[in-house]
Design a protein around this motif. Structure first.
Motif, mmCIF file in Angstrom:
data_model
loop_
_atom_site.group_PDB
_atom_site.id
_atom_site.type_symbol
_atom_site.label_atom_id
_atom_site.label_comp_id
_atom_site.label_asym_id
_atom_site.label_seq_id
_atom_site.Cartn_x
_atom_site.Cartn_y
_atom_site.Cartn_z
ATOM 1 N N ARG A 66 25.394 50.670 47.744
ATOM 2 C CA ARG A 66 24.448 49.613 48.087
ATOM 3 C C ARG A 66 24.280 48.640 46.925
ATOM 4 N N ASP A 67 24.194 49.161 45.708
ATOM 5 C CA ASP A 67 24.031 48.292 44.539
ATOM 6 C C ASP A 67 25.209 47.336 44.404
ATOM 7 N N ALA A 68 26.436 47.864 44.569
ATOM 8 C CA ALA A 68 27.625 47.017 44.437
ATOM 9 C C ALA A 68 27.723 46.013 45.581
ATOM 10 N N ARG A 69 27.381 46.448 46.784
ATOM 11 C CA ARG A 69 27.463 45.552 47.944
ATOM 12 C C ARG A 69 26.507 44.365 47.804
ATOM 13 N N GLU A 70 25.290 44.618 47.368
ATOM 14 C CA GLU A 70 24.311 43.542 47.228
ATOM 15 C C GLU A 70 24.588 42.662 46.015
ATOM 16 N N PHE A 71 25.378 43.179 45.074
ATOM 17 C CA PHE A 71 25.661 42.409 43.858
ATOM 18 C C PHE A 71 26.826 41.438 44.049
ATOM 19 N N GLU A 72 27.597 41.593 45.114
ATOM 20 C CA GLU A 72 28.783 40.761 45.322
ATOM 21 C C GLU A 72 28.455 39.271 45.398
ATOM 22 N N PRO A 73 27.415 38.827 46.106
ATOM 23 C CA PRO A 73 27.124 37.379 46.096
ATOM 24 C C PRO A 73 26.832 36.840 44.703
ATOM 25 N N VAL A 74 26.201 37.638 43.862
ATOM 26 C CA VAL A 74 25.924 37.193 42.495
ATOM 27 C C VAL A 74 27.234 37.017 41.725
ATOM 28 N N VAL A 75 28.144 37.962 41.887
ATOM 29 C CA VAL A 75 29.433 37.871 41.189
ATOM 30 C C VAL A 75 30.179 36.617 41.632
ATOM 31 N N ARG A 76 30.179 36.343 42.925
ATOM 32 C CA ARG A 76 30.893 35.169 43.430
ATOM 33 C C ARG A 76 30.265 33.879 42.905
ATOM 34 N N ALA A 77 28.953 33.865 42.732
ATOM 35 C CA ALA A 77 28.304 32.679 42.183
ATOM 36 C C ALA A 77 28.708 32.451 40.740
ATOM 37 N N VAL A 78 28.851 33.510 39.961
ATOM 38 C CA VAL A 78 29.263 33.374 38.565
ATOM 39 C C VAL A 78 30.724 32.965 38.473
ATOM 40 N N VAL A 79 31.559 33.491 39.377
ATOM 41 C CA VAL A 79 32.988 33.164 39.355
ATOM 42 C C VAL A 79 33.212 31.673 39.596
ATOM 43 N N GLU A 80 32.315 31.036 40.336
ATOM 44 C CA GLU A 80 32.464 29.601 40.568
ATOM 45 C C GLU A 80 32.337 28.790 39.274
ATOM 46 N N LEU A 81 31.670 29.346 38.261
ATOM 47 C CA LEU A 81 31.474 28.634 37.001
ATOM 48 C C LEU A 81 32.415 29.112 35.908
ATOM 49 N N SER A 82 32.939 30.314 36.025
ATOM 50 C CA SER A 82 33.833 30.853 35.003
ATOM 51 C C SER A 82 34.901 31.701 35.679
ATOM 52 N N PRO A 83 36.168 31.415 35.441
ATOM 53 C CA PRO A 83 37.223 32.152 36.152
ATOM 54 C C PRO A 83 37.426 33.578 35.653
ATOM 55 N N ARG A 84 37.116 33.853 34.409
ATOM 56 C CA ARG A 84 37.385 35.180 33.836
ATOM 57 C C ARG A 84 36.062 35.936 33.712
ATOM 58 N N VAL A 85 35.792 36.752 34.707
ATOM 59 C CA VAL A 85 34.536 37.492 34.796
ATOM 60 C C VAL A 85 34.857 38.977 34.897
ATOM 61 N N ASP A 86 34.181 39.778 34.082
ATOM 62 C CA ASP A 86 34.313 41.237 34.137
ATOM 63 C C ASP A 86 33.020 41.822 34.683
ATOM 64 N N VAL A 87 33.145 42.639 35.728
ATOM 65 C CA VAL A 87 32.003 43.357 36.264
ATOM 66 C C VAL A 87 31.969 44.730 35.593
ATOM 67 N N VAL A 88 30.993 44.942 34.731
ATOM 68 C CA VAL A 88 30.868 46.230 34.055
ATOM 69 C C VAL A 88 30.308 47.271 35.012
ATOM 70 N N PRO A 90 27.300 47.247 38.744
ATOM 71 C CA PRO A 90 26.382 46.402 39.504
ATOM 72 C C PRO A 90 25.134 46.072 38.702
ATOM 73 N N GLY A 91 24.892 44.773 38.508
ATOM 74 C CA GLY A 91 23.769 44.338 37.696
ATOM 75 C C GLY A 91 24.142 43.910 36.291
ATOM 76 N N TRP A 92 25.437 43.983 35.954
ATOM 77 C CA TRP A 92 25.862 43.687 34.581
ATOM 78 C C TRP A 92 27.219 43.003 34.630
ATOM 79 N N ILE A 93 27.289 41.760 34.116
ATOM 80 C CA ILE A 93 28.506 40.961 34.121
ATOM 81 C C ILE A 93 28.792 40.482 32.708
ATOM 82 N N SER A 94 30.070 40.432 32.365
ATOM 83 C CA SER A 94 30.521 39.895 31.086
ATOM 84 C C SER A 94 31.566 38.818 31.366
ATOM 85 N N LEU A 95 31.503 37.728 30.631
ATOM 86 C CA LEU A 95 32.453 36.638 30.849
ATOM 87 C C LEU A 95 32.733 35.909 29.548
#
Length: 541
Positions: A66-88, A90-95
């Motif tokens: 559930r955590d990963a499923r609900e976090f997907e829209p957030v990841v896609r929003a960040v990817v629109e601004l930066s192409p190289r995104v690492d998902v550590v 759910p709830g934690w992104i590094s770019l």
């Protein structure tokens, strides 16, 4: 740059900041809302302690999918601004921030744009508003610490280029454990040796740290020095390491895709293990028959095992399937391509085995067997016990699908036999050692009689009406090795150990007394008295 959403599991569960709620894992609080925090609920509290602090607290169990499923829209929003995104996780992104920061005019404008875009996505997805902490530094570790500090302060924390060593110097040594970079034992050892700050550890010569603490110490020393932009031991893998599988018939079931990913992950992890390496950054690519594509990079500093790779594929696929109707990357057909691309690998330093305890060859063989059974059947067909905690043997573990457990690290989450302790320490009120060899799913009714043939009663203060002399089983089976109606003489007994659970919930309240009894044929049993009735709940061998 790191983006961190504090207590993301409660946000994914649909709770707002003004609702007292918490997410439980292994009977301890792993995430809670701001309202629960005001009432005194903190991370790591036991269920009973949290409910004592906040009687109207709403509790839900942890659900990583559930955590990963609900976090997907957030990841896609960040990817629109930066192409190289690492998902550590759910709830934690590094770019990588350098390119996007130049485009938006600096680190702070980029952080403000990310906060604005993520907030819009969370609102559009119907989730409760939540704050995001954004930190910028020279490396993942320093930026992750900055992101957590930013969540507390309410604004981005930006470390100037080259300032990460000075930023880390005054931080407590416990940050190494908080971010999962070092285990608790190593951090505790640093503290006993007088290393209270990261700067004190960074001031030691690297060669001396290697000689005293080994490779885990070198890793901690590098992080404390603020120089973890890319570890020197990390390299780009050979192009032929990329594995993919093209399906002739599109897979419409997620279990079929996960099955294929399991085969690829086993092959990839086995190839790296043969070379003494481990993958730290994995790119997962999924394509559908209609051309839709899902690509995500997953990072784990300790390395991704085969089961961890499969878990990331399942998270990504589940999030893709549950995208809102009409979205740009909505999945409209079956999956025809599964590709695993190792983007970064490093030397597998391994670990020094102790003289006793830890993971044995039998444990590793069991993990391999479970993995094969899961491959031959399905994700949910094979279950393994996971520590939950409890005062009765039947309560200590719960069965979960093996696909949801990282079998390579499972030993950290399993209680040592007979200790009554789990990953969070001892469980108050648990039975003394040894633990029963057989725990009955349904306790068997029994009678305990004194030397005069009268039923033994136990008062609320634990006082017995007579000396237990005879144990009679009213209903038995092959597991007990005892025929129904037969009585056995008690030659030794210990107890009672009284417990009262959930006294604040009348519907689930329990008050009982536990005894250990040995009969004349030298069989041991765990006998429980509840509501003036006796039950045989476990057997000792």
């Amino acid at each position: 740059m790191s983006i961190w959403f504090p207590d993301w599991p409660v946000t994914a569960a649909g709770f707002g900041a003004d609702v007292p709620a918490a997410v439980m894992g292994a009977n301890r609080v792993i995430a809670r809302t701001a309202a629960a925090g005001v009432d005194g609920v903190v991370i790591g509290q036991r269920r009973r302690q949290a409910q004592r602090r906040c009687p109207h607290l709403t509790l839900v169990d942890r659900d990583a999918d559930r955590d990963a499923r609900e976090f997907e829209p957030v990841v896609r929003a960040v990817v629109e601004l930066s192409p190289r995104v690492d998902v550590v996780e759910p709830g934690w992104i590094s770019l990588l921030a350098r390119g996007p920061a130049r485009y938006f005019g600096g680190d702070r404008p980029l952080a403000e744009r990310l906060v604005e875009q993520v907030s819009e996505v969370i609102a559009a997805a119907g989730m409760q508003p939540t704050r995001a902490g954004i930190g910028v530094a020279d490396g993942r570790f320093a930026s992750s610490v900055a992101a957590r500090l930013a969540a507390r302060r309410g604004g981005p924390v930006i470390v100037e280029p080259g300032g990460s060593p000075a930023f880390c110097a005054d931080l407590p040594i416990g940050w190494l454990q908080t971010l999962g970079e070092c285990d608790a034992e190593l951090v505790e050892l640093f503290g006993r040796l007088g290393l209270r700050r990261l700067g004190e550890l960074a001031a030691l010569p690297a060669a001396d740290v290697l000689g005293r603490f080994g490779h885990p110490g070198v890793h901690a020393h590098r992080l404390a020095s603020g120089t973890d932009v890319r570890p020197t031991s990390t390299t780009d893998p050979a192009p032929e390491r990329r594995l993919d599988h093209v399906l002739d018939d599109p897979a419409a079931q997620s279990s079929a895709v996960v099955f294929i990913a399991k085969q690829l992950a086993d092959e990839l992890a086995g190839a790296f293990a043969a070379d003494g390496r481990v993958c730290t950054r994995l790119v997962v690519v999924l394509e559908s028959e209609h051309g839709e594509r899902s690509e995500r990079a997953w990072y784990r500093s300790a390395g991704l095992s085969a089961s961890a790779m499969v878990e990331r594929v399942r998270w990504q696929l589940d999030a893709w399937i549950n995208l809102p109707k009409g979205s740009e990357q909505e999945l409209t057909g079956g999956v025809v391509l599964v590709r695993l691309v190792p983007d970064e690998v490093r030397a597998d330093d391994g670990m020094q085995l102790g003289l006793w305890g830890g993971q044995s060859e039998a444990d590793r063989q069991a993990a391999r067997t479970i993995a094969r059974l899961t491959t031959l059947t399905s994700d949910d067909a094979v279950t393994v016990p996971v520590w939950r905690g409890g005062r009765l043997p039947a309560d200590r573990y719960r069965w979960v699908p093996a696909a949801q457990v990282d079998l390579d690290h499972r030993a950290r989450a399993v209680s040592p036999a007979g200790t009554g302790s789990g990953p969070a320490g001892p469980w108050p009120g648990t039975l003394p050692s040894p633990s029963p060899a057989t725990v009955f799913v349904d306790p068997h009714p029994a009678e305990v009689l004194d030397e005069h043939g009268e039923a033994v009663r136990v008062s609320a203060r634990g006082v017995l009406s007579g000396h237990p002399a005879t144990l009679a089983l009213l209903a038995g089976d092959d597991a007990t090795g005892w025929r129904r109606g037969r009585s056995r003489r008690i030659i030794a007994w210990a107890g009672p150990w009284l417990i009262e659970e959930r006294w604040w919930e009348p519907a689930q309240q329990r008050r009982l007394a536990r005894f250990q009894m040995v009969t004349d044929d030298h069989d041991g049993f765990l006998v429980v008295a509840e509501h003036q009735r006796w039950w045989v709940s476990a057997r000792y061998d």
